[in-house]
Design a protein around this motif. Structure first.
Motif, PDB file in Angstrom:
ATOM      1  N   MET A  80      38.342  12.324  80.347  1.00  0.00           N
ATOM      2  CA  MET A  80      39.164  13.191  80.638  1.00  0.00           C
ATOM      3  C   MET A  80      40.474  12.227  80.444  1.00  0.00           C
ATOM      4  N   THR A  81      41.239  13.105  79.911  1.00  0.00           N
ATOM      5  CA  THR A  81      42.679  12.948  78.959  1.00  0.00           C
ATOM      6  C   THR A  81      43.240  11.462  80.085  1.00  0.00           C
ATOM      7  N   SER A  82      44.181  10.339  79.514  1.00  0.00           N
ATOM      8  CA  SER A  82      45.357  10.202  80.376  1.00  0.00           C
ATOM      9  C   SER A  82      46.065   9.788  79.809  1.00  0.00           C
ATOM     10  N   VAL A  83      48.020   9.171  80.348  1.00  0.00           N
ATOM     11  CA  VAL A  83      49.091   9.205  79.533  1.00  0.00           C
ATOM     12  C   VAL A  83      48.875   7.836  79.731  1.00  0.00           C
ATOM     13  N   ALA A  84      49.807   7.319  79.035  1.00  0.00           N
ATOM     14  CA  ALA A  84      50.199   5.964  78.453  1.00  0.00           C
ATOM     15  C   ALA A  84      51.548   5.923  78.196  1.00  0.00           C
ATOM     16  N   THR A  85      51.502   4.862  78.718  1.00  0.00           N
ATOM     17  CA  THR A  85      53.113   4.023  78.558  1.00  0.00           C
ATOM     18  C   THR A  85      53.688   3.274  78.277  1.00  0.00           C
ATOM     19  N   LEU A  86      54.709   1.827  77.444  1.00  0.00           N
ATOM     20  CA  LEU A  86      55.139   1.236  77.879  1.00  0.00           C
ATOM     21  C   LEU A  86      55.596   0.853  79.076  1.00  0.00           C
ATOM     22  N   GLY A  87      55.420  -0.090  79.696  1.00  0.00           N
ATOM     23  CA  GLY A  87      56.712  -0.721  80.581  1.00  0.00           C
ATOM     24  C   GLY A  87      58.139  -0.512  81.193  1.00  0.00           C
ATOM     25  N   SER A  88      58.187  -0.037  80.467  1.00  0.00           N
ATOM     26  CA  SER A  88      60.136  -0.226  80.109  1.00  0.00           C
ATOM     27  C   SER A  88      60.857   1.387  80.228  1.00  0.00           C
ATOM     28  N   HIS A  89      61.910   1.912  79.786  1.00  0.00           N
ATOM     29  CA  HIS A  89      63.112   2.539  79.580  1.00  0.00           C
ATOM     30  C   HIS A  89      62.792   4.068  80.906  1.00  0.00           C
ATOM     31  N   CYS A  90      61.824   4.523  80.459  1.00  0.00           N
ATOM     32  CA  CYS A  90      61.444   5.888  81.383  1.00  0.00           C
ATOM     33  C   CYS A  90      59.936   5.428  82.037  1.00  0.00           C
ATOM     34  N   ALA A  91      59.619   4.700  81.936  1.00  0.00           N
ATOM     35  CA  ALA A  91      58.360   4.933  82.104  1.00  0.00           C
ATOM     36  C   ALA A  91      58.253   5.744  83.857  1.00  0.00           C
ATOM     37  N   LEU A  92      58.736   5.159  84.520  1.00  0.00           N
ATOM     38  CA  LEU A  92      57.812   5.576  85.478  1.00  0.00           C
ATOM     39  C   LEU A  92      58.240   7.434  85.877  1.00  0.00           C
ATOM     40  N   GLN A  93      59.275   7.647  85.075  1.00  0.00           N
ATOM     41  CA  GLN A  93      59.480   9.090  85.020  1.00  0.00           C
ATOM     42  C   GLN A  93      58.243  10.140  84.662  1.00  0.00           C
ATOM     43  N   VAL A  94      58.257   8.953  82.976  1.00  0.00           N
ATOM     44  CA  VAL A  94      56.461   9.724  82.222  1.00  0.00           C
ATOM     45  C   VAL A  94      55.434   9.569  83.601  1.00  0.00           C
ATOM     46  N   LEU A  95      54.950   8.583  84.218  1.00  0.00           N
ATOM     47  CA  LEU A  95      53.949   8.248  84.369  1.00  0.00           C
ATOM     48  C   LEU A  95      53.989   9.284  85.463  1.00  0.00           C
ATOM     49  N   LYS A  96      54.942   9.327  86.343  1.00  0.00           N
ATOM     50  CA  LYS A  96      55.046  10.227  87.565  1.00  0.00           C
ATOM     51  C   LYS A  96      54.625  11.763  87.479  1.00  0.00           C
ATOM     52  N   GLY A  97      55.579  12.080  86.278  1.00  0.00           N
ATOM     53  CA  GLY A  97      54.885  13.346  85.526  1.00  0.00           C
ATOM     54  C   GLY A  97      53.548  13.566  84.905  1.00  0.00           C
TER      55      GLY A  97
END
Ligand code: AMP
Length: 341
Positions: free
Chosen positions: A1-18
């Motif tokens: 299963m593919t997952s989506v990762a990002t760094l905890g800052s900037h727009c991380a909440l928006q990106v991971l919620k999406g």
């Protein structure tokens, strides 16, 4: 299963919620000092705790991300905290074109791409001696407006530059890029280019609220004159904006020209979210002083969709969610190689 990762800052909440809303597992690469903040949000499935974001280059972190089939969504913090060589060395697949991020960070390459896009851009000034009118001196990289200053002549420039050197903000002239100051009303135009559909979507507009330049307007002129600090352009937050509808045609054509130029200069070209940043003058002409070749934090305004995304989607579509949708569509059609680098 593919997952989506990002760094905890900037727009991380928006990106991971999406990403969560699109059905992906979500991973936050999180500095230990920020863990408490991000634990508040239940849509973040997994944390990779680090002391510094640069650890995403290390094998331990790479292995964890690989295990989860992770795709990293790049944002401003990635560029601010890593140099272009480091960004390009990231082994985990990156959403979009990671090679274009160097064109964002390097002011001269940036100018080249904007010229190739036939955008109307402010003149750059190669030496302080040539300053003849209002200029803005900017630091290289995604400095977020910190340490920028205005000057009207060489003497004024040198005084302010020396103050910043004294403060340890810059080392010297080579840290600064000088550009004509563009007058007008600022607007940050947010786009998404789908490489899968070969289609440009206009997603929204914001303005930045910058300290302390925006606070100065609250002080009457006689007191402003007495203040001896150099006002900075440090972004504190973002304010929404909608444009006169008659400006939209030009908005699309500027975005399209940028995408086309990027395809010529930095293959495979601009993929995914980007932003053209500048000012409108009194006749509605836009001067672009900057671009971001990845999601900008101004899109955080529109987690539930924007006045423009509502015309394209019959559902709440944030930029973060749009990115996840693109990954989902690419996966479905076996086209991930078109949108990852
Ligand atoms: P940047 O890092 O280039 O996005 O710049 C940060 C801020 O500086 C912008 O949000 C603007 O307020 C201001 N700025 C940058 N370049 C110019 C310019 N050429 N003319 C006017 N304002 C500028």
């Amino acid at each position: 299963m593919t997952s989506v990762a990002t760094l905890g800052s900037h727009c991380a909440l928006q990106v991971l919620k999406g990403a969560h809303d699109e059905g992906f597992k979500t991973i936050l690469v999180c500095e230990k000092k920020r863990e408490k903040l991000y634990r508040r949000f239940s849509f973040i499935d997994e944390f990779i705790l680090v002391d510094s974001f640069k650890e995403i280059l290390e094998q331990k972190c790479v292995a964890k991300l690989e295990e989860q089939n992770a795709i990293i969504i790049p944002h401003g913090t990635l560029i601010a905290q890593m140099n272009s060589n480091e960004v390009e060395a990231i082994k985990t697949p990156i959403f979009g074109n990671k090679w274009i991020l160097r064109w964002e960070s390097d002011r001269n390459m940036k100018e080249k791409l904007m010229s190739e896009s036939q955008l109307n851009i402010p003149k750059s000034i190669s030496s302080p001696k040539e300053i003849n009118g209002l200029i803005i001196a900017k630091r290289h990289g995604a400095a977020g407006g910190k340490g920028y200053f205005l000057a009207t002549n060489e003497k004024d420039y040198k005084r302010k530059r020396d103050k910043l050197i004294q403060q340890g903000t810059i080392k010297g002239d080579s840290d600064l890029y000088i550009q004509e100051y563009a007058f007008g009303v600022s607007a940050y135009l947010q786009y998404f280019y789908s490489a899968l559909k070969d289609e440009l979507e206009f997603f929204g507009v914001d303005r930045r609220y910058e300290s302390d330049i925006d606070g100065l307007g609250r002080i009457p002129a006689p007191q402003q004159i007495d203040i001896d600090t150099i006002p900075s352009f440090n972004v504190i937050g973002n304010i929404p904006l909608v444009l006169r509808e008659s400006l939209l045609e030009e908005v699309y054509s500027m975005g399209e020209k940028f995408v086309e130029a990027s395809k010529r200069l930095v293959k495979p070209g601009m993929t995914g979210p980007f932003c053209l940043e500048g000012v409108y003058d009194d006749s509605g002409k836009f001067t672009t002083f900057e671009f971001s070749a990845r999601i900008v934090a101004g899109t955080n305004l529109y987690v539930d969709g924007s006045p423009y995304s509502a015309f394209i989607y019959d559902e709440s579509m944030s930029m973060g969610r749009r990115i996840a949708r693109e990954i989902k569509n690419a996966k479905k059609n076996n086209q991930l190689s078109k949108i990852l680098t």
